[in-house]
Design an enzyme around this catalytic site. Structure first.
Site, mmCIF file in Angstrom:
data_model
loop_
_atom_site.group_PDB
_atom_site.id
_atom_site.type_symbol
_atom_site.label_atom_id
_atom_site.label_comp_id
_atom_site.label_asym_id
_atom_site.label_seq_id
_atom_site.Cartn_x
_atom_site.Cartn_y
_atom_site.Cartn_z
ATOM 1 N N HIS A 71 29.437 31.154 35.050
ATOM 2 C CA HIS A 71 29.384 32.674 34.887
ATOM 3 C C HIS A 71 28.755 33.349 36.010
ATOM 4 O O HIS A 71 29.154 33.426 36.950
ATOM 5 C CB HIS A 71 28.576 32.789 33.373
ATOM 6 N N HIS A 74 40.055 33.288 36.072
ATOM 7 C CA HIS A 74 39.220 34.198 35.207
ATOM 8 C C HIS A 74 39.767 33.952 33.860
ATOM 9 O O HIS A 74 41.147 33.907 33.874
ATOM 10 C CB HIS A 74 39.178 35.599 35.774
ATOM 11 N N ASP A 127 33.289 37.135 42.073
ATOM 12 C CA ASP A 127 32.375 35.982 42.579
ATOM 13 C C ASP A 127 32.837 35.454 44.200
ATOM 14 O O ASP A 127 32.049 34.730 44.675
ATOM 15 C CB ASP A 127 31.787 35.181 41.910
HETATM 16 N N1 CMC Z 1 40.246 26.009 40.481
HETATM 17 C C1 CMC Z 1 41.388 25.006 40.206
HETATM 18 N N2 CMC Z 1 41.951 24.996 39.431
HETATM 19 C C2 CMC Z 1 41.642 26.056 38.275
HETATM 20 C C3 CMC Z 1 40.513 26.926 38.426
HETATM 21 C C4 CMC Z 1 39.997 26.836 39.905
HETATM 22 N N3 CMC Z 1 38.960 27.837 40.088
HETATM 23 N N4 CMC Z 1 40.169 27.906 37.484
HETATM 24 C C5 CMC Z 1 41.169 27.134 36.498
HETATM 25 N N5 CMC Z 1 41.902 26.200 37.105
HETATM 26 C C6 CMC Z 1 43.124 25.666 36.364
HETATM 27 C C7 CMC Z 1 42.599 24.531 35.487
HETATM 28 O O1 CMC Z 1 42.408 23.262 36.204
HETATM 29 C C8 CMC Z 1 43.750 24.453 34.524
HETATM 30 O O2 CMC Z 1 44.666 23.774 35.062
HETATM 31 P P1 CMC Z 1 45.750 22.849 33.889
HETATM 32 O O3 CMC Z 1 46.446 23.584 33.074
HETATM 33 O O4 CMC Z 1 46.392 22.061 34.870
HETATM 34 O O5 CMC Z 1 44.801 21.752 33.400
HETATM 35 C C9 CMC Z 1 44.109 26.069 34.400
HETATM 36 O O6 CMC Z 1 43.709 26.356 35.704
HETATM 37 C C10 CMC Z 1 43.370 26.730 33.323
HETATM 38 O O7 CMC Z 1 41.853 26.508 33.436
HETATM 39 P P2 CMC Z 1 41.055 26.928 32.302
HETATM 40 O O8 CMC Z 1 39.706 26.097 32.521
HETATM 41 O O9 CMC Z 1 41.619 26.368 31.015
HETATM 42 O O10 CMC Z 1 40.810 28.456 32.497
HETATM 43 P P3 CMC Z 1 39.682 29.022 31.675
HETATM 44 O O11 CMC Z 1 39.983 30.397 31.152
HETATM 45 O O12 CMC Z 1 38.921 28.475 30.734
HETATM 46 O O13 CMC Z 1 38.457 29.157 32.800
HETATM 47 C C11 CMC Z 1 37.171 29.881 34.644
HETATM 48 C C12 CMC Z 1 37.997 30.420 33.412
HETATM 49 C C13 CMC Z 1 36.647 31.274 35.547
HETATM 50 C C14 CMC Z 1 36.110 29.377 33.818
HETATM 51 C C15 CMC Z 1 37.751 28.990 35.466
HETATM 52 O O14 CMC Z 1 38.845 29.745 36.283
HETATM 53 C C16 CMC Z 1 36.860 28.268 36.731
HETATM 54 O O15 CMC Z 1 36.053 27.493 36.150
HETATM 55 N N6 CMC Z 1 36.738 29.142 37.819
HETATM 56 C C17 CMC Z 1 35.742 28.507 38.848
HETATM 57 C C18 CMC Z 1 34.354 29.279 38.491
HETATM 58 C C19 CMC Z 1 34.187 30.762 38.903
HETATM 59 O O16 CMC Z 1 34.798 31.132 39.557
HETATM 60 N N7 CMC Z 1 33.604 31.618 37.730
HETATM 61 C C20 CMC Z 1 33.402 32.940 37.758
HETATM 62 C C21 CMC Z 1 34.290 33.633 36.720
HETATM 63 S S1 CMC Z 1 34.228 35.436 37.206
HETATM 64 C C22 CMC Z 1 32.473 35.994 37.009
HETATM 65 C C23 CMC Z 1 32.365 36.288 35.543
HETATM 66 O O17 CMC Z 1 33.052 37.029 34.918
HETATM 67 O O18 CMC Z 1 31.391 35.564 34.966
#
Ligand code: CMC
Length: 422
Positions: A263, A302, A358
């Site tokens: 986050h 996201h 970010d």
């Molecule tokens: N890099 C590589 N692969 C990714 C990423 C990433 N940054 N984010 C998601 N994926 C892949 C993930 O491996 C999964 O692939 P598969 O379906 O093959 O297993 C797919 O995309 C879906 O990911 P998820 O984890 O189920 O998605 P989520 O909605 O639970 O996670 C997130 C959202 C923001 C936690 C995630 O995209 C992430 O970890 N991003 C990097 C950290 C980041 O930049 N966070 C800031 C968010 S914006 C600020 C805020 O609002 O707080």
């Protein structure tokens, strides 16, 4: 004819018609057919936990609006303090209302001397400023006994003013302490962002003059971070607030949720990632590593945005303005290359992974001289107005205490065995 869905319980043949209201179906209506059957939705992927009139977000279209106003227009024409007023009150202020609001916020920026002397200065010399902020905000509840009067309109408003006003003071105090610099008192003649920069950077000069381009850039970043509907920290605020805890305790819980790398800590993770990559030539190999499951591309993806985060577009523009003053952040070229490759790569396209807010914010903060430990603190300052808008809205809705159910997967009943019999 109103939209509705009909569900049939195949065990009994009973059916019930459930209206679709504001794009959602009521779980309470479902439960009439399914008593004792819980909706299993870890991480709330398919659950709307509340009704809210504060922020509209369309993740597919990349749309973000506060109280109906597009984020692009607010970032271009408004100030953070005006946006905070909008979030709390629901309308943009008239000139008189804005003057009064600015005055109130400005004249509540001081913190009690004991918060600093007895509390903040009690931390270990290398304490993380975000840990200090979380604790200090919680401690404020012990300084304001009227904070518990959450259904007294005047008392509630007073705490909202205090919290929005004191966050920059606490944030700067946490930084100054962590680098061994003396505390700088607020300067009531400065605007919100310039005052914060003065408390951060002032050394021996009689008056700190922030570069107006940097002060405006910070104000724009504050606008972009002010609210984002039911994100993790806002949900924490609403959950804790639903127990009728005072707003300082609830805000501390929200700030704690913001502390994590998924986050508010994500922009710090971006800088660490870019530093580790080191040069443009290493970018393709790094992307291949991410695709092979070696970590994530920080600042990408996201939960809600499945297209370009509109805040990222604005931030990219802000970054250009900041770098003209500070000089280009040497990590920028690596970031641009990462974005270019990722946006044309099937892995990221098929998963709808785009830069989020970010991806570039850390580069700006770093160029402005903020240490990485301050990044989540910089997020918490403006998000406080969003948290408080949601908290106040929730109390006005007379909502119930947040209390989800679970699906129990542990062992069945068994008898206790004395320790020497195990
Ligand atoms: N890099 C590589 N692969 C990714 C990423 C990433 N940054 N984010 C998601 N994926 C892949 C993930 O491996 C999964 O692939 P598969 O379906 O093959 O297993 C797919 O995309 C879906 O990911 P998820 O984890 O189920 O998605 P989520 O909605 O639970 O996670 C997130 C959202 C923001 C936690 C995630 O995209 C992430 O970890 N991003 C990097 C950290 C980041 O930049 N966070 C800031 C968010 S914006 C600020 C805020 O609002 O707080």
């Amino acid at each position: 004819m109103a939209e509705s869905i009909t569900i049939i319980d195949n065990r009994t043949g009973d059916s019930t018609e459930i209206p679709l209201t504001n794009g959602g179906v009521s779980a309470a209506e479902f439960s009439k057919l399914l008593p004792g059957v819980w909706f299993y939705d870890p991480a709330f992927m398919s659950t709307a936990a509340c009704e809210s009139a504060i922020t509209y977000l369309d993740g597919d279209a990349g749309v973000l609006r506060y109280r109906g106003y597009p984020i692009e227009q607010l970032a271009e024409h408004s100030t953070y303090l005006e946006v905070a007023y909008l979030l709390i009150h629901g309308e943009l202020p008239t000139p008189d209302q804005y003057a009064e609001w600015s005055h109130e916020i400005t004249y509540h920026t001081f913190i009690h001397e004991n918060v600093r002397k007895r509390f903040l200065e009690g931390f270990h010399y290398d304490a993380h400023p975000m840990g200090m902020l979380v604790s200090a905000v919680a401690a404020l509840s012990t300084f304001y006994s009227d904070a518990k009067d959450i259904f007294d309109a005047d008392a509630r408003y007073k705490q909202i003013i205090r919290l929005i006003a004191k966050m920059p003071t606490l944030a700067a105090a946490a930084h100054r302490f962590s680098v061994g610099m003396p505390f700088v008192y607020p300067d009531n003649s400065l605007d919100f962002a310039s005052n914060f920069l003065s408390m951060m950077w002032k050394v021996a000069e009689p008056r700190f003059e922030a570069d107006p381009v940097l002060a405006r850039a910070l104000d724009v970043l504050f606008i972009l971070h002010a609210d984002h509907e039911q994100n993790c920290s806002t949900t924490a605020m609403r959950v804790v607030g639903s127990s009728h805890a005072d707003p300082y305790s609830s805000t501390a819980a929200a700030a704690a949720a913001l502390y994590g790398p998924r986050h508010g800590g994500a922009n710090e993770a971006v800088i660490r990632m870019l530093t580790e990559i080191g040069s443009i030539e290493n970018v393709p190999a790094f992307i291949e590593g991410v695709k092979a499951g070696n970590g994530r591309l920080q600042g990408f993806g996201h939960r809600v945005y499945k297209s370009y985060d509109p805040r990222a577009t604005i931030i990219k523009h802000t970054a250009d303005q900041v770098f003209e003053v500070t000089g280009k952040n040497p990590l920028l070229d690596i970031a641009l290359k990462l974005e270019e490759i990722a946006l044309s790569d099937e892995y990221f396209i098929s998963r709808k992974l785009y830069p989020n807010v970010d991806f570039y914010s850390g580069l700006i903060y770093q160029a402005m001289g903020f240490p990485m430990e301050m990044f989540p603190v910089l997020f918490a300052i403006p998000r406080t107005s969003g948290w408080l808008a949601h908290w106040s809205e929730m109390l006005d809705q007379d909502s119930k205490i947040a209390r989800p159910r679970q699906l129990y997967i542990g062992t069945d009943e068994r008898d206790y065995v004395a320790i020497d019999g195990r």
